[in-house]
Design a protein around this motif. Sequence first.
Motif, PDB file in Angstrom:
ATOM      1  N   MET A   1      16.890  27.204 -19.826  1.00  0.00           N
ATOM      2  CA  MET A   1      16.720  27.772 -18.489  1.00  0.00           C
ATOM      3  C   MET A   1      15.847  29.024 -18.583  1.00  0.00           C
ATOM      4  SD  MET A   1      19.600  28.923 -15.676  1.00  0.00           S
ATOM      5  CE  MET A   1      20.157  27.244 -15.467  1.00  0.00           C
ATOM      6  N   ASP A   2      15.001  29.188 -17.578  1.00  0.00           N
ATOM      7  CA  ASP A   2      14.106  30.348 -17.551  1.00  0.00           C
ATOM      8  C   ASP A   2      14.919  31.637 -17.553  1.00  0.00           C
ATOM      9  OD1 ASP A   2      11.320  31.490 -16.975  1.00  0.00           O
ATOM     10  OD2 ASP A   2      12.535  32.311 -15.335  1.00  0.00           O
ATOM     11  N   ARG A   3      14.483  32.622 -18.375  1.00  0.00           N
ATOM     12  CA  ARG A   3      15.241  33.861 -18.538  1.00  0.00           C
ATOM     13  C   ARG A   3      15.366  34.618 -17.223  1.00  0.00           C
ATOM     14  NH1 ARG A   3      14.061  39.195 -19.294  1.00  0.00           N
ATOM     15  NH2 ARG A   3      15.576  40.404 -20.545  1.00  0.00           N
ATOM     16  N   GLU A   4      14.270  34.747 -16.489  1.00  0.00           N
ATOM     17  CA  GLU A   4      14.296  35.497 -15.234  1.00  0.00           C
ATOM     18  C   GLU A   4      15.214  34.815 -14.211  1.00  0.00           C
ATOM     19  OE1 GLU A   4      11.181  37.340 -11.900  1.00  0.00           O
ATOM     20  OE2 GLU A   4      10.497  35.889 -13.406  1.00  0.00           O
ATOM     21  N   LEU A   5      15.168  33.502 -14.186  1.00  0.00           N
ATOM     22  CA  LEU A   5      16.021  32.761 -13.266  1.00  0.00           C
ATOM     23  C   LEU A   5      17.492  32.910 -13.646  1.00  0.00           C
ATOM     24  CD1 LEU A   5      16.415  30.761 -10.932  1.00  0.00           C
ATOM     25  CD2 LEU A   5      16.027  28.896 -12.590  1.00  0.00           C
ATOM     26  N   TYR A   6      17.765  32.838 -14.926  1.00  0.00           N
ATOM     27  CA  TYR A   6      19.152  32.956 -15.391  1.00  0.00           C
ATOM     28  C   TYR A   6      19.744  34.333 -15.039  1.00  0.00           C
ATOM     29  CZ  TYR A   6      23.256  32.841 -18.429  1.00  0.00           C
ATOM     30  OH  TYR A   6      24.539  32.893 -18.903  1.00  0.00           O
ATOM     31  N   LEU A   7      18.956  35.386 -15.285  1.00  0.00           N
ATOM     32  CA  LEU A   7      19.433  36.735 -14.966  1.00  0.00           C
ATOM     33  C   LEU A   7      19.625  36.907 -13.465  1.00  0.00           C
ATOM     34  CD1 LEU A   7      17.266  38.893 -17.406  1.00  0.00           C
ATOM     35  CD2 LEU A   7      19.682  38.279 -17.640  1.00  0.00           C
ATOM     36  N   ALA A   8      18.757  36.313 -12.678  1.00  0.00           N
ATOM     37  CA  ALA A   8      18.884  36.404 -11.222  1.00  0.00           C
ATOM     38  C   ALA A   8      20.162  35.721 -10.748  1.00  0.00           C
ATOM     39  CB  ALA A   8      17.675  35.779 -10.555  1.00  0.00           C
ATOM     40  N   LEU A   9      20.496  34.576 -11.368  1.00  0.00           N
ATOM     41  CA  LEU A   9      21.714  33.848 -10.998  1.00  0.00           C
ATOM     42  C   LEU A   9      22.965  34.626 -11.385  1.00  0.00           C
ATOM     43  CD1 LEU A   9      20.672  30.223 -12.062  1.00  0.00           C
ATOM     44  CD2 LEU A   9      20.931  31.085  -9.724  1.00  0.00           C
ATOM     45  N   THR A  10      22.944  35.302 -12.523  1.00  0.00           N
ATOM     46  CA  THR A  10      24.127  36.060 -12.968  1.00  0.00           C
ATOM     47  C   THR A  10      24.301  37.354 -12.183  1.00  0.00           C
ATOM     48  OG1 THR A  10      22.830  37.145 -14.708  1.00  0.00           O
ATOM     49  CG2 THR A  10      24.002  35.109 -15.304  1.00  0.00           C
ATOM     50  N   GLU A  11      23.184  37.914 -11.681  1.00  0.00           N
ATOM     51  CA  GLU A  11      23.241  39.178 -10.950  1.00  0.00           C
ATOM     52  C   GLU A  11      23.179  38.987  -9.435  1.00  0.00           C
ATOM     53  OE1 GLU A  11      20.062  41.453 -12.497  1.00  0.00           O
ATOM     54  OE2 GLU A  11      20.882  41.574 -14.552  1.00  0.00           O
ATOM     55  N   ASP A  12      23.208  37.751  -8.985  1.00  0.00           N
ATOM     56  CA  ASP A  12      23.184  37.407  -7.562  1.00  0.00           C
ATOM     57  C   ASP A  12      21.932  37.958  -6.866  1.00  0.00           C
ATOM     58  OD1 ASP A  12      24.117  36.122  -5.341  1.00  0.00           O
ATOM     59  OD2 ASP A  12      25.588  37.654  -4.773  1.00  0.00           O
ATOM     60  N   ASP A  13      20.791  37.818  -7.542  1.00  0.00           N
ATOM     61  CA  ASP A  13      19.496  38.264  -6.982  1.00  0.00           C
ATOM     62  C   ASP A  13      18.858  37.072  -6.270  1.00  0.00           C
ATOM     63  OD1 ASP A  13      17.095  39.364  -6.319  1.00  0.00           O
ATOM     64  OD2 ASP A  13      16.556  39.968  -8.377  1.00  0.00           O
ATOM     65  N   ILE A  14      19.089  36.962  -4.994  1.00  0.00           N
ATOM     66  CA  ILE A  14      18.629  35.792  -4.233  1.00  0.00           C
ATOM     67  C   ILE A  14      17.124  35.795  -4.027  1.00  0.00           C
ATOM     68  CG2 ILE A  14      18.910  36.842  -1.965  1.00  0.00           C
ATOM     69  CD1 ILE A  14      20.000  34.169  -0.980  1.00  0.00           C
ATOM     70  N   ASP A  15      16.479  36.946  -4.112  1.00  0.00           N
ATOM     71  CA  ASP A  15      15.035  37.022  -3.887  1.00  0.00           C
ATOM     72  C   ASP A  15      14.270  36.215  -4.931  1.00  0.00           C
ATOM     73  OD1 ASP A  15      15.462  38.639  -1.686  1.00  0.00           O
ATOM     74  OD2 ASP A  15      15.377  40.491  -2.878  1.00  0.00           O
ATOM     75  N   VAL A  16      14.691  36.330  -6.180  1.00  0.00           N
ATOM     76  CA  VAL A  16      14.019  35.572  -7.239  1.00  0.00           C
ATOM     77  C   VAL A  16      14.177  34.081  -6.995  1.00  0.00           C
ATOM     78  CG1 VAL A  16      14.003  35.061  -9.710  1.00  0.00           C
ATOM     79  CG2 VAL A  16      14.330  37.417  -8.909  1.00  0.00           C
ATOM     80  N   LEU A  17      15.348  33.695  -6.539  1.00  0.00           N
ATOM     81  CA  LEU A  17      15.618  32.278  -6.292  1.00  0.00           C
ATOM     82  C   LEU A  17      14.775  31.745  -5.142  1.00  0.00           C
ATOM     83  CD1 LEU A  17      17.388  29.911  -7.205  1.00  0.00           C
ATOM     84  CD2 LEU A  17      19.105  30.642  -5.540  1.00  0.00           C
ATOM     85  N   LYS A  18      14.586  32.528  -4.101  1.00  0.00           N
ATOM     86  CA  LYS A  18      13.811  32.083  -2.948  1.00  0.00           C
ATOM     87  C   LYS A  18      12.335  31.931  -3.274  1.00  0.00           C
ATOM     88  CE  LYS A  18      16.770  33.856   0.770  1.00  0.00           C
ATOM     89  NZ  LYS A  18      16.857  34.789   1.923  1.00  0.00           N
ATOM     90  N   LEU A  19      11.842  32.730  -4.216  1.00  0.00           N
ATOM     91  CA  LEU A  19      10.433  32.661  -4.568  1.00  0.00           C
ATOM     92  C   LEU A  19      10.103  31.446  -5.424  1.00  0.00           C
ATOM     93  CD1 LEU A  19       9.730  36.426  -5.372  1.00  0.00           C
ATOM     94  CD2 LEU A  19       9.063  35.157  -3.319  1.00  0.00           C
ATOM     95  N   ARG A  20      11.114  30.812  -5.985  1.00  0.00           N
ATOM     96  CA  ARG A  20      10.893  29.662  -6.861  1.00  0.00           C
ATOM     97  C   ARG A  20      10.879  28.368  -6.049  1.00  0.00           C
ATOM     98  NH1 ARG A  20      11.653  30.521 -12.402  1.00  0.00           N
ATOM     99  NH2 ARG A  20      11.347  32.759 -12.814  1.00  0.00           N
ATOM    100  N   ASP A  21      10.039  27.436  -6.510  1.00  0.00           N
ATOM    101  CA  ASP A  21      10.016  26.111  -5.907  1.00  0.00           C
ATOM    102  C   ASP A  21      11.290  25.367  -6.311  1.00  0.00           C
ATOM    103  OD1 ASP A  21       8.609  23.860  -4.520  1.00  0.00           O
ATOM    104  OD2 ASP A  21       8.823  22.975  -6.521  1.00  0.00           O
ATOM    105  N   TRP A  22      11.900  24.711  -5.339  1.00  0.00           N
ATOM    106  CA  TRP A  22      13.206  24.087  -5.620  1.00  0.00           C
ATOM    107  C   TRP A  22      13.109  23.000  -6.681  1.00  0.00           C
ATOM    108  CZ3 TRP A  22      18.006  24.601  -5.983  1.00  0.00           C
ATOM    109  CH2 TRP A  22      18.878  23.505  -6.069  1.00  0.00           C
ATOM    110  N   LEU A  23      12.041  22.268  -6.703  1.00  0.00           N
ATOM    111  CA  LEU A  23      11.895  21.217  -7.699  1.00  0.00           C
ATOM    112  C   LEU A  23      11.861  21.782  -9.112  1.00  0.00           C
ATOM    113  CD1 LEU A  23       9.279  18.895  -5.927  1.00  0.00           C
ATOM    114  CD2 LEU A  23      11.761  18.609  -6.085  1.00  0.00           C
TER     115      LEU A  23
END
Length: 617
Positions: A1-23
């Motif tokens: 799993m991508d490091r930035e994505l993983y940290l965003a998921l653990t820290e509840d950073d929804i902005d990083v998640l929204k910027l990513r393509d769902w696929l």
Amino acid sequence: MDRELYLALTEDDIDVLKLRDWLQVRDQVTPTNNSVLHVACQHGSNKCVQEILERADEPLLLQTTSRGETALHLAARQGHHHAVEALLSKAKSSDHLSDDDLENPTTRLQKLIRAPNVELETALHAAVRYNHEKIVGVLVKEDPGYSYPRNKSDETPLYLAAARGYAGVTKVILDNCESPTFGGPHGRTALHGALMSSRGYECMRFLARSNPDLIKKLDHNGWTAFHFAAENDLLNSIEFLLNANRRVAYIADKKDKKTPLHIAAYKGYTRVIMKLLNYLPDIVDSVDGNGQNMFHIALKQDQSLLLKFILSETWKFDTLNALIIQKDMEGNTPLHLIAKLGYYIPRLPQWIPKTDQEVVDNTNLTPAEALYQYYSPLLVIGEDVGGLHPHRDNFNDIWDKWTGGKMQNIDRSDVKSHDVRTEMRRQRANTHMVVAALVTTVALTAGFAMPGGFNGNLGPEQGSPLLLRKPAFNIFVVADTVALLFSISSLFLYFTLSFKLKRKAFITSFSFAVVLNIASIAAMMVAFIAGTYAVLSHSLVLAIAVSTLSSLFLLLVFSLSYRTSINMLRFPIHETRWWLCRMYYYIVWRSRRWDIVRRLCERSIDHPAKSDGSDLV
């Protein structure tokens, strides 16, 4: 799993998640096959959970990790209530009948709640383990008709809650589940689990009231709830169960035929026994599979407080006598066990005269005979006792002194047969013989290799020790000689022990050998101190230092062995004193006899008519 994505998921950073393509996000997993939904639910990242559920398709809800766990397992285990509700809400919104099994339609919500991991545990198991009462309530209410199965350890959620003493969780499951399962490992029920510790009291009450038949349930060993309560000294639980269904307390287990009374007796739980007898006084003389009542058991397990209760004055003699005269499978009454185990009970003398002391066991021994056979080597000075007994007055006298408390200070912990005791003595003698041989070897070697060496110059003193004129050297020679003589004497005595000696001779020889062995070690230390001082006399500081350290060790050995030597010599001194007294009286008797004969002869010569000697005695 991508490091930035993983940290965003653990820290509840929804902005990083929204910027990513769902696929790109959907297919990313950790090494343990955790999806983005698993990671967000595990860390309680509620914003990320909501965002993922809005963008995710339905299969992601049931996607599992390498351990077979859904996101609901992780959220329930960690106690993230909002994540659990979000997952359930998503499952309900996509609710439809499964096409896999039309005969047994299952909703998406039910499949999510009932999904097992590799340990066959559902999300409810996980929530129960960590006492998340609120999550347990949500899960049970969403699927009240499901009977949750056992995991790989045969534990149901209700059993897990009861065994851990989680009263709130237990009550939630009982109140909301339409058909709860009570099973546990080894045939136990949740009620059994609740009675494994004192913290399960409230759980026990909820379970017993919800399903009273659980009180009668047996596990694989035949134990009821009463057995578990007695095993763990749960006085309040015992009282509750007695009020609920006291008849179950009569049930014995399958293997050893022990009732809860016997279990409590083995543990020495006097309060539990008192409570059981208060409700069920007729079980006082009940026996287990070995034919032993609670008096037998208390004696064998050395339960002093229970023995004090049994022999207390609150009992009627008729009741106590029934316990005292009862025989087990080997024919032993409690009096026989008192004799064979060497158990002195202070309260026993007041009851003994009232009961039958001549009852015999299966080997036809009375308690007095058993005491004499097992302990005469410890209670009297004499030979080992075999199958034959001396006059009955001998062992009756010992029995009277024993029960009267006149011998209670004698050590009777070594309950071994004659052959075992003899073998142990010989093993000790062999060990001591090795020590004596080592001391002999060292003393001989030191005697031939004199400290300082020998005079090699030609002349009348050739071959004599160089340190011969030093006082310390003379002390060395004397001490080394004493060590050699004592060790050889000890070695000879140990050698004689290999013969089949009687007990008196064995103990006498062994005692003298031990004392000589200790004395030889002390003499060898003196020889070492003197020899070292003689050799190092030119360096006085070093000589004093070595001698002081060696002397401290010698004092330590003396202090440790002094009491042992005195104790070892006690028996030989007693025997020597006995023989001296016997010889004295024999000599006196012989002298007086010959004196009478002499005077009788003289009288017969002077007065032939008076030759019977009656006036001389």
